[in-house]
Design an enzyme around this catalytic site. Structure first.
Site, PDB file in Angstrom:
ATOM      1  N   PHE A 140       1.768  -3.589   3.923  1.00 19.44           N
ATOM      2  CA  PHE A 140       2.051  -4.916   4.471  1.00 19.44           C
ATOM      3  C   PHE A 140       3.554  -5.203   4.393  1.00 19.44           C
ATOM      4  O   PHE A 140       4.235  -4.794   3.458  1.00 19.44           O
ATOM      5  CB  PHE A 140       1.308  -5.994   3.681  1.00 19.44           C
ATOM      6  CG  PHE A 140      -0.129  -6.190   4.090  1.00 19.44           C
ATOM      7  CD1 PHE A 140      -0.591  -5.820   5.341  1.00 19.44           C
ATOM      8  CD2 PHE A 140      -1.034  -6.781   3.208  1.00 19.44           C
ATOM      9  CE1 PHE A 140      -1.916  -6.022   5.709  1.00 19.44           C
ATOM     10  CE2 PHE A 140      -2.356  -6.986   3.567  1.00 19.44           C
ATOM     11  CZ  PHE A 140      -2.797  -6.602   4.822  1.00 19.44           C
ATOM     12  N   HIS A 146      -1.728   8.223   6.290  1.00 22.20           N
ATOM     13  CA  HIS A 146      -2.037   6.935   5.656  1.00 22.20           C
ATOM     14  C   HIS A 146      -3.381   6.417   6.185  1.00 22.20           C
ATOM     15  O   HIS A 146      -4.170   5.863   5.409  1.00 22.20           O
ATOM     16  CB  HIS A 146      -0.930   5.922   5.950  1.00 22.20           C
ATOM     17  CG  HIS A 146      -1.204   4.563   5.380  1.00 22.20           C
ATOM     18  ND1 HIS A 146      -1.220   4.333   4.021  1.00 22.20           N
ATOM     19  CD2 HIS A 146      -1.515   3.376   5.973  1.00 22.20           C
ATOM     20  CE1 HIS A 146      -1.511   3.067   3.793  1.00 22.20           C
ATOM     21  NE2 HIS A 146      -1.702   2.454   4.951  1.00 22.20           N
ATOM     22  N   PHE A 169       1.911   3.531   4.155  1.00 23.86           N
ATOM     23  CA  PHE A 169       2.504   2.351   4.784  1.00 23.86           C
ATOM     24  C   PHE A 169       1.866   1.086   4.198  1.00 23.86           C
ATOM     25  O   PHE A 169       0.722   1.113   3.759  1.00 23.86           O
ATOM     26  CB  PHE A 169       2.267   2.362   6.304  1.00 23.86           C
ATOM     27  CG  PHE A 169       2.611   3.685   6.971  1.00 23.86           C
ATOM     28  CD1 PHE A 169       3.758   4.388   6.619  1.00 23.86           C
ATOM     29  CD2 PHE A 169       1.779   4.219   7.943  1.00 23.86           C
ATOM     30  CE1 PHE A 169       4.070   5.595   7.236  1.00 23.86           C
ATOM     31  CE2 PHE A 169       2.075   5.422   8.561  1.00 23.86           C
ATOM     32  CZ  PHE A 169       3.222   6.121   8.207  1.00 23.86           C
ATOM     33  N   CYS A 187       0.810  -1.220   0.000  1.00 20.55           N
ATOM     34  CA  CYS A 187       0.000   0.000   0.000  1.00 20.55           C
ATOM     35  C   CYS A 187       0.842   1.268   0.000  1.00 20.55           C
ATOM     36  O   CYS A 187       0.296   2.375   0.050  1.00 20.55           O
ATOM     37  CB  CYS A 187      -0.973  -0.007   1.168  1.00 20.55           C
ATOM     38  SG  CYS A 187      -2.164  -1.348   1.030  1.00 20.55           S
ATOM     39  N   HIS A 246      -9.627   3.021   0.729  1.00 19.03           N
ATOM     40  CA  HIS A 246      -8.186   2.790   0.619  1.00 19.03           C
ATOM     41  C   HIS A 246      -7.833   2.409  -0.818  1.00 19.03           C
ATOM     42  O   HIS A 246      -8.151   1.306  -1.266  1.00 19.03           O
ATOM     43  CB  HIS A 246      -7.771   1.697   1.600  1.00 19.03           C
ATOM     44  CG  HIS A 246      -6.285   1.511   1.698  1.00 19.03           C
ATOM     45  ND1 HIS A 246      -5.380   2.279   0.994  1.00 19.03           N
ATOM     46  CD2 HIS A 246      -5.541   0.633   2.435  1.00 19.03           C
ATOM     47  CE1 HIS A 246      -4.164   1.887   1.276  1.00 19.03           C
ATOM     48  NE2 HIS A 246      -4.227   0.897   2.148  1.00 19.03           N
ATOM     49  N   LYS A 264      -8.795   9.031   2.817  1.00 15.31           N
ATOM     50  CA  LYS A 264      -9.437   7.715   2.683  1.00 15.31           C
ATOM     51  C   LYS A 264     -10.840   7.724   3.287  1.00 15.31           C
ATOM     52  O   LYS A 264     -11.628   6.819   3.039  1.00 15.31           O
ATOM     53  CB  LYS A 264      -8.572   6.642   3.354  1.00 15.31           C
ATOM     54  CG  LYS A 264      -7.250   6.398   2.624  1.00 15.31           C
ATOM     55  CD  LYS A 264      -6.446   5.289   3.263  1.00 15.31           C
ATOM     56  CE  LYS A 264      -5.124   5.062   2.556  1.00 15.31           C
ATOM     57  NZ  LYS A 264      -4.086   6.029   2.916  1.00 15.31           N
TER      58      LYS A 264
END
Lengths: 85, 399
Positions: free
Chosen positions: B385, B291, B383, B154, B326, B321
């Site tokens: 995974f 984020h 940020f 992401c 997202h 968002k």
């Protein structure tokens, strides 16, 4: 399906898939040049034939095909073979 | 810049949506039929490219490639870049993309059923690879500079801009198309839904994404395409380009920790690195585009990281968002575009659905209503995974 019906279906399908004027698809016209096919498009021809006529062709089959009439003949023969089975 | 997203199919539409706090989130009934826990998603229609691209170019583009193409047409147009410029200059492309699920599934379905790989068709491979967007756009626009895809979960879109900024700063390239793309279809995020990562507050879709709010229960998946033309100052001045803003800092870090649970240290380091790189004082940063995806732990830890870094100073913090959902691989790029639109039009879009803070977000300055304000610099966090973190700092351009 009569031969005429098969030919008309081929013309319609090719014109739609390869986005060319159907009037350009004439028996003596050159298939590769008229449809502006490259090696990738031949793969799509394999898909098109399977989806619309229910049999598999290979890249090898295209070595014999120069004109649309050659292609009509191939499809008609394979369709008759399929019906005979 | 150019955008194609659930809050606008071009910059003007997106700017209006941001200004008016308009959500692009809705329900996809197909997801419920497929067993999704949540049918919430960003809603956007696929563009009709028949009059814009020939058959071969259209066929090789997957869904997210179509969005990226639309965004890029707008970006090049607004940047004053035409075919002649692309012909004469080595323009590069760095785009964030980290999946192309739908074409992969379609191909495997055919192979399993038909037992004949040829029946997959000629375009499938070019749609299926992670590099699908860069390989397609570089061919369509005849790009001759750097050309690869950045897959950083992401944070992909943000890293794409960061790496582009570095290459230009180091003198390797003068002009790079940067961006991010994200597919939006029922196949794309099934396994993500399976982690119970998505909001299930389906009764009012516009209220589902509530970053930093105490009642947040997960993210809403979304997507589209976002393109930015990064160019050296000298090149932009030489050709009289309309300069919108200046990327002045890029910070990054890796958590080296849990695969899905974010921490505080990694993001904090990313922010600090970006601030150091930009050589900017904290007080000059008036706005942070967080984020914050609306997940319980992610928003909490980001709020803590921001508080630690800004140490008592409280710039405005919002997460767009709350409107877009997202946008994942695209988010880092689209959020720089949204923030630049806000900076250049003197407002900060509301953090929708922020009604009650938690212990960390209560320490931040999060406006639930639009703020009309002039500001000259913003910071954008992304940020992903695996603990990949990216932070960008952008300044208003002043001639």
């Amino acid at each position: 399906m009569t031969n005429e019906e098969i030919i008309e279906k081929i013309r319609t399908t090719l014109a739609e898939e390869f986005e060319v004027d159907i009037e350009l698809i004439q028996p003596e016209a050159l298939l590769m040049q008229t449809l502006e096919l490259d090696s990738l498009d031949l793969v799509d021809m394999v898909v098109l034939v399977e989806q619309n006529f229910g049999f598999n062709i290979t890249g090898q089959d295209f070595t014999e095909i120069k004109t649309f009439q050659d292609f009509y003949d191939l499809v008609i023969v394979r369709m008759k073979e399929k019906e005979a089975k | 810049m150019g955008i194609y997203s659930c809050i606008g199919k071009n910059l003007d539409e997106a700017k209006d949506a941001l200004y008016n706090g308009k959500s692009g989130i809705g329900i996809d009934p197909v997801r419920k039929e497929m067993g999704y826990f949540s049918s919430l998603t960003g809603i956007l229609e696929r563009p009709d490219l028949k009059k814009m691209l020939d058959r071969r170019k259209r066929h090789c583009l997957p869904e997210q490639g179509e969005y990226a193409y639309m965004a890029t047409v707008e970006a090049f147009k607004n940047a004053g870049i035409d075919e002649a410029f692309l012909e004469k200059n080595d323009v590069g492309i760095l785009y964030g993309n980290d999946s192309s699920t739908s074409p992969v599934i379609n191909a495997i379905d055919i192979i399993r059923e038909k037992k004949n790989t040829a029946l997959v068709g000629s375009a499938s491979i070019f749609q299926s690879m992670n590099s699908t967007v860069t390989m397609n756009l570089s061919v369509i626009f005849k790009l001759r500079g750097i050309n690869f895809t950045i897959a950083g979960a992401c944070a992909s879109g943000s890293h794409a801009i960061g790496i582009g900024y570095l290459l230009i700063k180091l003198g390797y390239q003068d002009c790079i198309l940067c961006g991010g793309a994200q597919e939006v279809n029922p196949y794309a995020v099934g396994s993500f839904d399976g982690l119970s990562a998505f909001s299930t507050q389906e009764e009012d879709p516009h209220k589902a994404s509530k970053p930093f709010d105490k009642k947040r229960d997960g993210l809403v998946p979304s997507g589209g395409g976002a393109s930015l033309v990064l160019e050296s100052y000298e090149s932009a001045i030489k050709r009289g380009a309309p300069i919108l803003a200046e990327v002045t800092g890029y910070g990054f870090s890796s958590n080296g920790d849990h695969i899905s649970v974010p921490n505080v240290d990694g993001p904090r380091k990313s922010l600090q690195n970006a601030i150091k790189d930009a050589g900017i004082s904290l007080e000059e940063i008036k706005y942070i585009n967080a984020h914050a995806t609306s997940t319980p732990v992610g928003d909490l830890n980001e709020a803590k990281a921001i508080s630690e870094v800004f140490n008592g100073y409280k710039p405005y913090v919002t997460s767009t968002k709350s409107m877009t959902g997202h946008e994942m691989w695209m988010a880092g790029a689209s959020e720089v575009i949204y923030s630049t639109l806000m900076m250049n039009n003197n407002f900060i879009a509301p953090n929708l659905n922020f009604e009650e803070p938690d212990e960390a977000s209560s320490l931040l300055n999060i406006p639930a209503q639009r703020v009309d304000i002039e500001f000259d610099a913003f910071l954008s966090n992304s940020f992903g995974f695996g603990g990949t973190n990216s932070t960008l700092i952008v300044r208003k351009f002043k001639a």
